[in-house]
Design an enzyme around this catalytic site. Sequence first.
Site, mmCIF file in Angstrom:
data_model
loop_
_atom_site.group_PDB
_atom_site.id
_atom_site.type_symbol
_atom_site.label_atom_id
_atom_site.label_comp_id
_atom_site.label_asym_id
_atom_site.label_seq_id
_atom_site.Cartn_x
_atom_site.Cartn_y
_atom_site.Cartn_z
ATOM 1 N N ASP A 8 0.863 -1.171 0.000
ATOM 2 C CA ASP A 8 0.000 0.000 0.000
ATOM 3 C C ASP A 8 0.918 1.246 0.000
ATOM 4 O O ASP A 8 2.138 1.118 0.166
ATOM 5 C CB ASP A 8 -0.856 -0.069 1.275
ATOM 6 C CG ASP A 8 -1.659 1.172 1.528
ATOM 7 O OD1 ASP A 8 -2.266 1.680 0.574
ATOM 8 O OD2 ASP A 8 -1.677 1.645 2.689
ATOM 9 N N ASP A 19 -0.155 5.100 1.296
ATOM 10 C CA ASP A 19 -0.353 5.995 2.458
ATOM 11 C C ASP A 19 -0.303 5.205 3.770
ATOM 12 O O ASP A 19 -0.993 4.195 3.925
ATOM 13 C CB ASP A 19 -1.716 6.694 2.355
ATOM 14 C CG ASP A 19 -1.757 7.691 1.225
ATOM 15 O OD1 ASP A 19 -1.441 8.858 1.451
ATOM 16 O OD2 ASP A 19 -2.088 7.273 0.090
ATOM 17 N N ASP A 42 -1.659 -0.870 5.629
ATOM 18 C CA ASP A 42 -2.244 -0.425 6.906
ATOM 19 C C ASP A 42 -3.745 -0.177 6.824
ATOM 20 O O ASP A 42 -4.370 0.142 7.827
ATOM 21 C CB ASP A 42 -1.559 0.869 7.375
ATOM 22 C CG ASP A 42 -2.004 2.079 6.569
ATOM 23 O OD1 ASP A 42 -2.114 1.940 5.334
ATOM 24 O OD2 ASP A 42 -2.254 3.140 7.169
HETATM 25 MG MG LIG Z 1 -2.761 3.035 3.664
#
Ligand SMILES: [Mg+2]
Length: 389
Positions: free
Chosen positions: A126, A128, A329
């Site tokens: 991922d 961000d 996340d």
């Molecule tokens: Mg993220």
Amino acid sequence: MDLKSNHTPVLTDAAPVTKSRLGVHSSLLPYSHAGTTFTHGMLLTIPRKKTGILEDVRSSGWLDAMKSSSPPARKITKDVGHGFASSDSETAGAYFSWLLKYPSALASFDQIMNYAKGKRIALFMDYDGTLSPIVDNPDCAFMSDNMRAAVKKVAEYFPTAIISGRSRDKVYQFVGLTELYYAGSHGMDIIGPVRQSVSDNHPNCIRSTDKQGKEVNLFQPAAEFLPMINEVLNSLEECTKDIKGAKVENNKFCVSVHYRNVDEKYWDLVGQHVHDVLKGYPRLRLTHGRKVLEIRPVINWDKGKAVTFLLESLGLNNCDDVLPIYIGDDQTDEDAFKVLREGNKGYGILVSSAPKESNAIYSLRDPSEVMEFLKSLVLWKSSTLKSLI
Ligand SMILES: [Mg+2]
């Protein structure tokens, strides 16, 4: 979902785990490999009456849903002498208990690499909160030069892809590395290597060229939703323009409404506006992220399917000697963790400094630990190659 229904599906982030839900992880031994469970059907079918979480969210109100998806940052800080120090020892204790269930991928590195011996690693990440810190202004979520160097290096040794909720162009602007594969819009906009068998299996997969003029496969499973998404984007920009701090982000096949910089007393107003706009679009759904509402098409496609698609494109799917690793996340990353866990295919690594339930196997605390993990992968691979000379 019944596409004629007036319901707009709403999903919330997983609730943080409580002590009673913590336990010792049982999936740390090497996997036995099994076949993938890839589904070719595109439209998601959910029974009309079974709203579940949707009803929970509505009964508790927009504000509660938005608050529960946006918990305040935990005050756990690393202490050189004692491992961790915390302003709240109970919080730190819960984190350590959680680490028993989701061990640190750094502390477990040797164990992971023992299993990786003789296998080809494919890396998915991922953006961000994984490669870049979460910042107040989503336009300024820059990755550090050190992180970029670590990603560039790791991509020299392993096929590496970034799968983000952002538009593909935006995430490419942030990362700026031509060595990687990119998937934007939660995997609904993928550029991968050309493979005829993949384009034959996916009607929306076409031959195209990337920014460097290289021939690629372009896969956009939600292409038909583009006019609808643009309509909603315009409506959301219009109705939130007077709410100070609200930001509507165009992610091409999905839209994000950020309320990180909105005074909390106006959060319900943001939620109400989004809800009102979506009333007219039953083929779009809403999910809650950290201080962001995300609107996307109701199709049977997610980051997990994007991982499978990219593995197919790379000729690595259903191979016993391939070990995919996914680091992320977000709640949306859980779909990818699930594909790897359920297919006994590889390792999901959750980036989190707070305990939460996940389909991942391992954890890393923050982007700085992600960078350490990437560097360790490079060291491991280069020393493995040297030992072969
Ligand atoms: Mg993220």
